[in-house]
Design a protein around this motif. Sequence first.
Motif, PDB file in Angstrom:
ATOM      1  N   ALA A  29      55.642  41.542 -23.143  1.00  0.00           N
ATOM      2  CA  ALA A  29      54.549  41.851 -22.224  1.00  0.00           C
ATOM      3  C   ALA A  29      53.380  42.466 -22.982  1.00  0.00           C
ATOM      4  CB  ALA A  29      55.029  42.808 -21.132  1.00  0.00           C
ATOM      5  N   ALA A  30      52.189  42.154 -22.542  1.00  0.00           N
ATOM      6  CA  ALA A  30      50.996  42.631 -23.243  1.00  0.00           C
ATOM      7  C   ALA A  30      50.448  43.924 -22.668  1.00  0.00           C
ATOM      8  CB  ALA A  30      49.915  41.549 -23.210  1.00  0.00           C
ATOM      9  N   ASP A  31      50.775  44.236 -21.414  1.00  0.00           N
ATOM     10  CA  ASP A  31      50.084  45.333 -20.730  1.00  0.00           C
ATOM     11  C   ASP A  31      50.986  46.481 -20.305  1.00  0.00           C
ATOM     12  OD1 ASP A  31      47.558  43.956 -20.770  1.00  0.00           O
ATOM     13  OD2 ASP A  31      48.417  42.614 -19.276  1.00  0.00           O
ATOM     14  N   LEU A  32      52.186  46.559 -20.847  1.00  0.00           N
ATOM     15  CA  LEU A  32      53.064  47.679 -20.523  1.00  0.00           C
ATOM     16  C   LEU A  32      52.907  48.779 -21.559  1.00  0.00           C
ATOM     17  CD1 LEU A  32      56.385  45.861 -19.531  1.00  0.00           C
ATOM     18  CD2 LEU A  32      54.763  46.969 -17.999  1.00  0.00           C
ATOM     19  N   SER A  33      53.283  49.996 -21.167  1.00  0.00           N
ATOM     20  CA  SER A  33      53.261  51.120 -22.102  1.00  0.00           C
ATOM     21  C   SER A  33      54.391  50.975 -23.112  1.00  0.00           C
ATOM     22  CB  SER A  33      53.426  52.433 -21.328  1.00  0.00           C
ATOM     23  OG  SER A  33      53.688  53.498 -22.219  1.00  0.00           O
ATOM     24  N   LEU A  34      54.126  51.404 -24.344  1.00  0.00           N
ATOM     25  CA  LEU A  34      55.165  51.304 -25.375  1.00  0.00           C
ATOM     26  C   LEU A  34      56.322  52.272 -25.135  1.00  0.00           C
ATOM     27  CD1 LEU A  34      53.008  50.931 -28.616  1.00  0.00           C
ATOM     28  CD2 LEU A  34      54.448  49.200 -27.555  1.00  0.00           C
ATOM     29  N   VAL A  54      56.972  44.812 -26.124  1.00  0.00           N
ATOM     30  CA  VAL A  54      55.593  45.050 -25.686  1.00  0.00           C
ATOM     31  C   VAL A  54      54.700  44.877 -26.910  1.00  0.00           C
ATOM     32  CG1 VAL A  54      53.945  46.714 -24.776  1.00  0.00           C
ATOM     33  CG2 VAL A  54      56.271  46.634 -23.841  1.00  0.00           C
ATOM     34  N   LYS A  55      53.827  43.873 -26.873  1.00  0.00           N
ATOM     35  CA  LYS A  55      52.930  43.556 -28.003  1.00  0.00           C
ATOM     36  C   LYS A  55      53.725  43.408 -29.294  1.00  0.00           C
ATOM     37  CE  LYS A  55      49.205  46.333 -25.921  1.00  0.00           C
ATOM     38  NZ  LYS A  55      50.015  47.096 -24.954  1.00  0.00           N
ATOM     39  N   ARG A  56      54.820  42.672 -29.237  1.00  0.00           N
ATOM     40  CA  ARG A  56      55.696  42.366 -30.376  1.00  0.00           C
ATOM     41  C   ARG A  56      56.572  43.542 -30.809  1.00  0.00           C
ATOM     42  NH1 ARG A  56      53.538  38.490 -28.776  1.00  0.00           N
ATOM     43  NH2 ARG A  56      52.490  36.808 -29.889  1.00  0.00           N
ATOM     44  N   ASP A 107      58.014  49.466 -11.689  1.00  0.00           N
ATOM     45  CA  ASP A 107      56.784  48.849 -12.163  1.00  0.00           C
ATOM     46  C   ASP A 107      56.539  47.502 -11.470  1.00  0.00           C
ATOM     47  OD1 ASP A 107      54.794  49.136 -14.727  1.00  0.00           O
ATOM     48  OD2 ASP A 107      55.194  47.041 -14.238  1.00  0.00           O
ATOM     49  N   ARG A 108      55.358  47.356 -10.872  1.00  0.00           N
ATOM     50  CA  ARG A 108      55.074  46.131 -10.114  1.00  0.00           C
ATOM     51  C   ARG A 108      54.930  44.924 -11.033  1.00  0.00           C
ATOM     52  NH1 ARG A 108      49.682  44.687  -9.914  1.00  0.00           N
ATOM     53  NH2 ARG A 108      48.221  46.154 -10.890  1.00  0.00           N
ATOM     54  N   HIS A 109      54.480  45.146 -12.268  1.00  0.00           N
ATOM     55  CA  HIS A 109      54.380  44.048 -13.213  1.00  0.00           C
ATOM     56  C   HIS A 109      55.766  43.516 -13.583  1.00  0.00           C
ATOM     57  CE1 HIS A 109      50.195  45.643 -14.505  1.00  0.00           C
ATOM     58  NE2 HIS A 109      50.066  44.694 -13.606  1.00  0.00           N
ATOM     59  N   ILE A 110      56.702  44.431 -13.765  1.00  0.00           N
ATOM     60  CA  ILE A 110      58.074  44.019 -14.081  1.00  0.00           C
ATOM     61  C   ILE A 110      58.661  43.246 -12.909  1.00  0.00           C
ATOM     62  CG2 ILE A 110      60.422  44.869 -14.476  1.00  0.00           C
ATOM     63  CD1 ILE A 110      58.719  44.976 -16.947  1.00  0.00           C
TER      64      ILE A 110
END
Length: 609
Positions: A316-321, A290-292, A331-334
């Motif tokens: 992913a750019a928008d997931l929680s760390l 997540v964000k590298r 998670d719907r994004h996953i």
Amino acid sequence: MTMETLEFQAEARQLLQLMVHSIYSNKDIFLRELISNASDALDKLRLAKLQDGLEADTSDLHIEIEADPEARTLTVRDNGIGMTREEVVDLIGTIAKSGTAELLTKLKEAKESPELIGQFGVGFYSTFMVADKVTLVTRKAGTEGHGTRWESAGEGTFTLEDAEDAPVGTTVTLHLRPKDEDDALYDYADTWKIKEIVKRYSDFIAFPIKFGDETLNSMKALWARPRSEVTDEEYHQFYRHISHDWTDPLEIINMKAEGTFEYEALLFIPSRAPFDLFQRDARRGLQLYVKRVFIMDDSKELIPDYLRFVKGVVDAADLSLNISREILQQDRHIQMIRRRLTKKVLSTIKDMMRENPEKYATFWREFGRAIKEGLLGEPDNHKPILEIASFATTAGDEPTTLAAYVERMKEGQEEIYFLTGESRSQVVNSPHMEAFSEQGYEVLILTDPVDEIWVDAVTEFDGRKLRSIARGSVDLKKDEQEKEPEGDFGPLLGFLKEKLDEQVKEVRLSHRLTTSAACLVSDADDITPALEKMYRAMGQEGPRVKRILELNPNHPLVAGLRASHERDASGLEETAELLYGTALLAEGGDLDDPARFAKLLADRLARTV
């Protein structure tokens, strides 16, 4: 605690001896493995701080390499998670992984098998290819007091003692063997050699690899760079790092999604199946960032199980760390990423099939059996999976696609014919094949265990029904000159049904037999004997399914039985048993009472000699 000497686990001891005797020509990989282990330790420390609230300084995570040409030592140090004394014994003193016996067998048989080092998770042992003694000092982050000092000469034992002043992290010091270029053993204390190895194998590591005042790696995330700026060799090295495979990948897949939900992915299709592809406890899944920031190593939620051989990274750019596995599952994004990755992998394989048949043939040979598991679920993907599938066929030695089969179908043929079995030989020689072979109908030969299951879940392809030639009735177009059976077989069929009532649900004349006397057929809606056997093996006992006995009215034995029954039906009970038993054996089935069948057959043969 005073020093204690312990023995390696038996398998580890054997592996050490193989390493010491240098079965690998490319010994450079030992440094790649040590750096990879150090990178993992740094990832784990950062993750423990994010997810578990571990109090740790992560502001300067790095890997250090030190070389002392005079002392002939090479040291790799990290300030990562570290290990407890128990973890040192468990992770280094043993090989706590499935497949150890298979590993040793392959290592002993192979003269050149470098891919096995990483594939079986034994990279640390590769240090003994270049060192005659290895010292490890480590301390677990978040623990008070002393660390642990481990040392071994790779001869079957190791020592353990407390290390009072050990910093958090792990330091591995190799006491290098003398240079021997004839054995591809280079001077690994040489500055130029160290830089060459790091640049070749570890340039993409996300943490700085320091060598004196110099940082040796670029630390650029390959998945974030345009493909035009990355060489195939860089991709291949990255693949080897994340997969612990030594061979080059078969295919590289780049993805980038922008908009409401952004992510980047870099996926690889391996060129060969791992040994544990069909083992339940095998590690599988993709690396999630997540964000590298590394989040987890084997996220199964990102890829369906039938694509478990795919390796790679999703950022992913928008997931929680601090996302957890439980949250990932919901998670719907996953779920959206999973769908898109699946679609991209399947379309890549389809392109491979069209543009590079030789590469596709390698892929299907290695992973086709796993791919077909996808036909047991995800109905939306049945069509794309069937489009990339290949099957053995009676039309030749090479596998065929369903599209190619449809193109070759005879005029008037409406269905795609198949037959399942344990081997090609069993299927080709099955009595069920006789009429189809005689009349030139092509039949798919399905011999993988999963084939028995998916053919019930998938009913058609491209509007053509898939049809087992061993189920239901068959009404192929007959030759106009085909001889109709003489006489009335009704009484014989009724007699056999009565005598074999416990074994069969019906006895009827066959349109699928040309040379055999009889065969057994499943009803159209019944499960096959092979599937019934599989369920029993899994502990799912159900009622036994009776099948249909079909007779070839033009066979001399059946004609003779009809005539004998008309004269005198007494004494034909044993013949009925033999007829049923031979039909069962002809398809590779198991007799309920082999001893009785053998006795009946021997008695019958004795009366003929």
